[in-house]
Design a protein around this motif. Structure first.
Motif, mmCIF file in Angstrom:
data_model
loop_
_atom_site.group_PDB
_atom_site.id
_atom_site.type_symbol
_atom_site.label_atom_id
_atom_site.label_comp_id
_atom_site.label_asym_id
_atom_site.label_seq_id
_atom_site.Cartn_x
_atom_site.Cartn_y
_atom_site.Cartn_z
ATOM 1 N N THR A 135 0.786 -1.239 0.000
ATOM 2 C CA THR A 135 0.000 0.000 0.000
ATOM 3 C C THR A 135 0.814 1.284 0.000
ATOM 4 O O THR A 135 0.259 2.335 -0.270
ATOM 5 C CB THR A 135 -0.959 0.036 1.210
ATOM 6 O OG1 THR A 135 -0.197 -0.064 2.414
ATOM 7 C CG2 THR A 135 -1.974 -1.089 1.130
ATOM 8 N N THR A 136 2.109 1.222 0.278
ATOM 9 C CA THR A 136 2.887 2.458 0.280
ATOM 10 C C THR A 136 3.116 2.921 -1.155
ATOM 11 O O THR A 136 3.373 2.104 -2.039
ATOM 12 C CB THR A 136 4.229 2.305 1.028
ATOM 13 O OG1 THR A 136 4.827 3.592 1.150
ATOM 14 C CG2 THR A 136 5.175 1.371 0.316
ATOM 15 N N PRO A 137 3.018 4.226 -1.403
ATOM 16 C CA PRO A 137 3.223 4.716 -2.767
ATOM 17 C C PRO A 137 4.697 4.873 -3.147
ATOM 18 O O PRO A 137 4.996 5.194 -4.285
ATOM 19 C CB PRO A 137 2.524 6.080 -2.757
ATOM 20 C CG PRO A 137 2.540 6.519 -1.341
ATOM 21 C CD PRO A 137 2.502 5.264 -0.513
ATOM 22 N N ARG A 193 0.022 16.041 1.688
ATOM 23 C CA ARG A 193 -0.997 15.252 2.398
ATOM 24 C C ARG A 193 -0.387 13.944 2.884
ATOM 25 O O ARG A 193 0.472 13.374 2.213
ATOM 26 C CB ARG A 193 -2.148 14.918 1.449
ATOM 27 C CG ARG A 193 -3.037 16.066 1.108
ATOM 28 C CD ARG A 193 -4.280 15.641 0.284
ATOM 29 N NE ARG A 193 -4.343 14.255 -0.108
ATOM 30 C CZ ARG A 193 -4.121 13.810 -1.337
ATOM 31 N NH1 ARG A 193 -3.815 14.633 -2.308
ATOM 32 N NH2 ARG A 193 -4.210 12.530 -1.609
ATOM 33 N N LEU A 207 5.522 10.435 4.292
ATOM 34 C CA LEU A 207 4.331 9.819 3.713
ATOM 35 C C LEU A 207 3.298 9.494 4.782
ATOM 36 O O LEU A 207 2.104 9.727 4.599
ATOM 37 C CB LEU A 207 4.695 8.546 2.957
ATOM 38 C CG LEU A 207 5.313 8.743 1.584
ATOM 39 C CD1 LEU A 207 5.860 7.421 1.059
ATOM 40 C CD2 LEU A 207 4.304 9.315 0.618
ATOM 41 N N GLU A 208 3.748 8.947 5.878
ATOM 42 C CA GLU A 208 2.823 8.517 6.933
ATOM 43 C C GLU A 208 2.072 9.691 7.553
ATOM 44 O O GLU A 208 0.870 9.616 7.789
ATOM 45 C CB GLU A 208 3.589 7.759 8.018
ATOM 46 C CG GLU A 208 2.711 7.030 8.997
ATOM 47 C CD GLU A 208 2.062 5.773 8.454
ATOM 48 O OE1 GLU A 208 1.156 5.262 9.139
ATOM 49 O OE2 GLU A 208 2.421 5.279 7.365
ATOM 50 N N HIS A 212 -0.098 9.978 3.477
ATOM 51 C CA HIS A 212 -0.503 8.728 2.821
ATOM 52 C C HIS A 212 -0.132 7.595 3.770
ATOM 53 O O HIS A 212 0.823 6.852 3.522
ATOM 54 C CB HIS A 212 0.206 8.544 1.478
ATOM 55 C CG HIS A 212 -0.131 9.570 0.470
ATOM 56 N ND1 HIS A 212 -1.268 9.507 -0.286
ATOM 57 C CD2 HIS A 212 0.497 10.710 0.113
ATOM 58 C CE1 HIS A 212 -1.318 10.553 -1.082
ATOM 59 N NE2 HIS A 212 -0.263 11.306 -0.857
ATOM 60 N N GLY A 242 2.488 13.203 6.477
ATOM 61 C CA GLY A 242 2.404 14.409 5.669
ATOM 62 C C GLY A 242 3.423 15.430 6.155
ATOM 63 O O GLY A 242 4.193 15.173 7.082
ATOM 64 N N ALA A 252 0.444 4.266 5.725
ATOM 65 C CA ALA A 252 0.469 2.854 5.340
ATOM 66 C C ALA A 252 0.673 1.960 6.555
ATOM 67 O O ALA A 252 0.150 0.844 6.591
ATOM 68 C CB ALA A 252 1.582 2.610 4.318
#
Length: 169
Positions: free
Chosen positions: A34-36, A127, A73-74, A129, A76, A131
């Motif tokens: 699921t991580t981008p 933002r 990511l986690e 994201h 933002g 995961a």
């Protein structure tokens, strides 16, 4: 009999750490799915630690750039300014730094889309994201089942099977 009973805690330590790894692998695989970020995905690791009264499993990202990306990511990022650090200028202007970087095919400081953007740039933030926590929320039951299955394959009425060689990732 006494010797057998005395050795159970030590033997179970390996089994329980293996069970923690098995459960952690389920969650880590979900994070990877699921991580981008490929950088984060390639640097996920699982570690276990035996403490006095419990076994702890930790899933994180290896140090350096991948860890920074994972945190950004986690959670933002807040809006912030980006500028060239004075210690990196060497008496040069930001424009000169960009020209040298562009000519030498190195990274481009404050050069966006091939255009010099000034001595500072305002980044609007990013933002989140997440995961990690969502992976645990989604896969908790499956992780517990994987840990239990691991224990079931190693503990029986016949005794405790030794942990195979290996260890943490």
């Amino acid at each position: 009999m006494r010797r057998f009973l005395t050795n159970i805690p030590e033997q179970m330590d390996g089994v329980l750490r293996g069970a923690a790894r098995a459960g952690g692998k389920v969650v880590a695989d979900e994070i990877k799915d699921t991580t981008p970020s490929e950088e984060v995905r390639d640097n996920i690791r699982i570690r276990t630690k035996a403490e006095s009264d419990h076994i702890r499993v930790r899933i994180d990202v290896k140090d350096r750039w991948a860890r920074s990306l994972g945190i950004w990511l986690e959670y933002g990022t807040d809006p912030h300014f980006i500028s060239v650090d004075e210690s990196q200028r060497g008496g040069r202007s930001v424009g000169r730094i960009n020209t040298l970087a562009k000519d030498s095919d190195k990274g481009h400081s404050l050069l966006i889309g091939g255009n010099f953007v000034g001595s500072t740039v305002f980044h609007p933030g990013a933002r989140p994201h997440p995961a990690f926590r969502p992976a645990l929320d989604r896969k908790e039951a499956e992780a517990v089942a994987a840990a239990q299955a691991y224990i079931n394959t190693r503990v029986s009425r016949a005794g405790i099977k030794r942990e195979p060689a290996g260890g943490d990732e």
